[in-house]
Design a protein around this motif. Structure first.
Motif, PDB file in Angstrom:
ATOM      1  N   LYS A  63       0.818  -1.213   0.000  1.00  0.00           N
ATOM      2  CA  LYS A  63       0.000   0.000   0.000  1.00  0.00           C
ATOM      3  C   LYS A  63       0.851   1.262   0.000  1.00  0.00           C
ATOM      4  N   THR A  64       1.950   1.253   0.759  1.00  0.00           N
ATOM      5  CA  THR A  64       2.818   2.434   0.795  1.00  0.00           C
ATOM      6  C   THR A  64       3.383   2.727  -0.591  1.00  0.00           C
ATOM      7  N   ILE A  65       3.892   1.695  -1.251  1.00  0.00           N
ATOM      8  CA  ILE A  65       4.487   1.886  -2.578  1.00  0.00           C
ATOM      9  C   ILE A  65       3.411   2.241  -3.600  1.00  0.00           C
ATOM     10  N   GLY A  66       2.267   1.572  -3.540  1.00  0.00           N
ATOM     11  CA  GLY A  66       1.208   1.831  -4.505  1.00  0.00           C
ATOM     12  C   GLY A  66       0.667   3.245  -4.430  1.00  0.00           C
ATOM     13  N   ILE A  67       0.346   3.722  -3.233  1.00  0.00           N
ATOM     14  CA  ILE A  67      -0.204   5.072  -3.081  1.00  0.00           C
ATOM     15  C   ILE A  67       0.852   6.128  -3.396  1.00  0.00           C
ATOM     16  N   ALA A 116      -6.031  16.613  -6.913  1.00  0.00           N
ATOM     17  CA  ALA A 116      -6.092  15.159  -7.078  1.00  0.00           C
ATOM     18  C   ALA A 116      -5.003  14.462  -6.268  1.00  0.00           C
ATOM     19  N   THR A 117      -3.800  15.028  -6.240  1.00  0.00           N
ATOM     20  CA  THR A 117      -2.719  14.422  -5.465  1.00  0.00           C
ATOM     21  C   THR A 117      -3.054  14.410  -3.980  1.00  0.00           C
ATOM     22  N   PHE A 118      -3.616  15.495  -3.491  1.00  0.00           N
ATOM     23  CA  PHE A 118      -4.008  15.566  -2.075  1.00  0.00           C
ATOM     24  C   PHE A 118      -5.036  14.483  -1.759  1.00  0.00           C
ATOM     25  N   ALA A 119      -6.021  14.317  -2.637  1.00  0.00           N
ATOM     26  CA  ALA A 119      -7.079  13.337  -2.395  1.00  0.00           C
ATOM     27  C   ALA A 119      -6.519  11.911  -2.354  1.00  0.00           C
ATOM     28  N   VAL A 120      -5.620  11.588  -3.280  1.00  0.00           N
ATOM     29  CA  VAL A 120      -5.031  10.246  -3.326  1.00  0.00           C
ATOM     30  C   VAL A 120      -4.240   9.958  -2.049  1.00  0.00           C
ATOM     31  N   THR A 121      -3.518  10.960  -1.564  1.00  0.00           N
ATOM     32  CA  THR A 121      -2.618  10.754  -0.427  1.00  0.00           C
ATOM     33  C   THR A 121      -3.360  10.559   0.888  1.00  0.00           C
ATOM     34  N   LEU A 122      -4.649  10.817   0.928  1.00  0.00           N
ATOM     35  CA  LEU A 122      -5.435  10.536   2.125  1.00  0.00           C
ATOM     36  C   LEU A 122      -5.392   9.053   2.481  1.00  0.00           C
ATOM     37  N   TRP A 123      -5.091   8.187   1.504  1.00  0.00           N
ATOM     38  CA  TRP A 123      -5.013   6.738   1.737  1.00  0.00           C
ATOM     39  C   TRP A 123      -3.574   6.265   1.968  1.00  0.00           C
ATOM     40  N   PHE A 124      -2.624   7.179   2.002  1.00  0.00           N
ATOM     41  CA  PHE A 124      -1.224   6.831   2.227  1.00  0.00           C
ATOM     42  C   PHE A 124      -1.040   6.402   3.690  1.00  0.00           C
ATOM     43  N   PRO A 125      -0.464   5.226   3.977  1.00  0.00           N
ATOM     44  CA  PRO A 125      -0.290   4.800   5.370  1.00  0.00           C
ATOM     45  C   PRO A 125       0.550   5.804   6.161  1.00  0.00           C
ATOM     46  N   ASN A 126       0.160   6.029   7.403  1.00  0.00           N
ATOM     47  CA  ASN A 126       0.895   6.996   8.228  1.00  0.00           C
ATOM     48  C   ASN A 126       1.937   6.289   9.096  1.00  0.00           C
ATOM     49  N   ARG A 127       2.814   5.551   8.424  1.00  0.00           N
ATOM     50  CA  ARG A 127       3.816   4.774   9.134  1.00  0.00           C
ATOM     51  C   ARG A 127       4.972   5.664   9.574  1.00  0.00           C
TER      52      ARG A 127
END
Length: 509
Positions: A261-265, A483-494
């Motif tokens: 998920k980290t790499i994909g997002i 669009a970039t902001f919206a996609v990054t909402l799913w970026f894991p907060n590791r």
């Protein structure tokens, strides 16, 4: 964080390489209008950017894979040698097609520099150390971006645009010698063949796609057989690439990487964020020179604050990521991008001319956003894989972001060319009847030596048409930012764990 002598020598070597790559990207931005004025070819000018991005983008995954197979050092030597050869040929180009061709050769080399540098950093530092070191390297990139546009403007204003490429030689040779004498690797034997077919399919697919985007609506109508054929060809080649990657025993770009998920997002977000960065650095100087009549040097100053904001944000971002996690840091930066893109759109629509403070605020916000977000994405990706896949994983992120820039610059260029021609055709006194004629007229608009031959009324009408076309580019830039902001909402907060990075095979003389 202290550096032992071994790592210090390696860091200095790759810092020089980073500086070389960054300067070459930014030094031409403010010089493009003057080059177009000298060589002609306004309708081809986007290929000075897209031609370079095309070849460098298509080869990044191959170089990343080679770095995992033959080693970072050998791959870097190959890329740098091709880059310097392309620089020499660019300096002696006499036509726009020649310059575009040699820029493509430069791109073939550049594809082997930046991702390999980032991979070397991933090899010799722990995840926590990387957060600090990658911030330093973003500062080098920012410093290069600060110097590049101003130096480019000074060169074309007071010397000759050919020196934009000649100055690469001493710097590039020094960086090459430094790395060759300081980095020593022990690379394990690999039995799997290199995926050359995958590289060829990807290169052909991207080339066909870009030709369709650049020539559609200008050279050929969008519904013409030529453009439709290019789109179909691109689809077939890229489908073949995906099939090849699924069945090859050691694919050039392993598709299973993107299941993480980290790499994909991170890659999906990078595909869109390229439109924000390149849409600003390529088209804002065109507004400054073509619409407001700035010199190349003053146009370079319009990008000054982008190159200041990026390194400041990157240095602060390293500490911020360690404290709050990678998603929150990325979203902070992408919020700045949205504000900057929105500010540019508003200023260009409500003001007759964008004031210097407007250029400063907009570009500083975009630069700060890129500094936070890019650092968060690359740290997340590198911390998700081991040594044996770090080269291709790092290269994939570089590839996707540059691919996004490649596509978005072409889309913006197509929109600009079409709307600019429509605007000129609406002015009867100009006698413009086609997109080709509009492009020829634009050569005069971008050459200060020819401004005097235009009447004030004609000059004002032409600048107004160019401004209207660039306002549509600003709309696309804002779309990319949101669009970039919206996609990054799913970026894991590791948060990054302090685990030793694999350093096998990396040492210094």
């Amino acid at each position: 964080m202290g550096l032992d002598p071994k790592r210090l020598r390696i860091v200095l070597s790759v810092m020089l390489a980073t500086f070389l790559t960054a300067v070459d990207v930014t030094i031409i931005d403010t010089a493009i209008p003057r080059i177009v004025g000298a060589l002609g070819g306004f309708k081809l000018f986007t290929w000075l950017v897209t031609g370079y991005l095309l070849t460098s983008t298509a080869t990044i995954p191959l170089y990343g894979k080679l770095a995992d197979i033959i080693g970072r050092k050998r791959t870097f030597i190959i890329g740098t040698t091709l880059f310097l050869l392309g620089s020499v040929l660019c300096a002696f180009a006499n036509t726009m097609p020649q310059l575009i061709l040699f820029r493509g050769l430069q791109g073939l080399g550049a594809g082997g520099i930046q991702p390999v540098v980032q991979t070397i950093l991933g090899d010799i530092f722990t995840p926590t150390e990387r957060a600090k070191v990658q911030g330093w390297f973003s500062s080098i990139w920012g410093l290069s971006g600060l110097i590049g546009p101003l130096l480019g403007g000074l060169i074309v204003d007071y010397v000759d645009w050919r020196w934009l490429f000649l100055i690469n030689l001493p710097l590039g040779l020094f960086a090459l010698v430094m790395l060759m004498t300081n980095l020593q690797e022990k690379v394990g034997q690999r039995t799997q063949p290199v995926d050359y077919l995958g590289s060829a399919l990807l290169t052909g697919g991207i080339a066909a796609l870009m030709l369709a985007l650049v020539m559609g609506g200008s050279t050929f109508p969008w519904n013409s057989g030529e453009i439709i054929g290019l789109f179909v060809g691109a689809g077939v080649l890229l489908a073949g690439f995906i099939r090849q990657e699924k069945h090859h025993p050691d694919p050039m770009l392993p598709l299973d990487l993107f299941r993480d998920k980290t790499i994909g997002i991170a890659n999906l977000a990078s595909l869109v964020i390229g439109g924000v960065y390149y849409g600003t650095t390529v088209y804002l100087p065109l507004w400054a020179q073509g619409v407001q009549g700035y010199s190349a040097t003053r146009s370079g100053a319009s990008l000054l604050w982008l190159s200041i904001g990026w390194p400041i944000a990157a240095v602060l971002g390293g500490k911020y990521i360690l404290k709050v996690g990678q998603r929150r840091a990325a979203l902070l930066g992408l919020g700045f991008n949205v504000l900057g893109a929105a500010g540019l759109l508003i200023l260009a629509r409500v003001a007759h001319e964008i004031p210097p403070v407007g250029f400063a605020v907009v570009t500083y916000l975009v630069g700060s956003g890129m500094g936070f977000a890019s650092l968060a994405f690359i740290l997340g990706v590198q911390s998700s894989v081991g040594w044996e896949r770090r080269g291709v994983a790092t290269a994939s992120l570089q590839f996707i972001r540059t691919l996004g820039g490649l596509v978005w610059v072409a889309v913006m260029g197509a929109v600009m060319n079409s709307t600019f021609a429509q605007g000129l055709q609406a002015v009867p006194s100009l006698g413009i009847t086609s997109v080709s004629a509009a492009a020829d007229f634009a050569n005069e608009l971008l050459d200060p030596a020819k401004w005097g031959s235009l009447s004030p009324a004609v000059l004002a009408a032409a600048r107004g048409a160019l401004a209207d076309s660039l306002r549509w580019v600003h709309v696309i830039v804002l779309f990319c930012a949101v669009a970039t902001f919206a996609v990054t909402l799913w970026f894991p907060n590791r948060k990054l764990d302090q685990v030793d990075a694999p350093r096998d095979g990396v040492s210094a003389h």
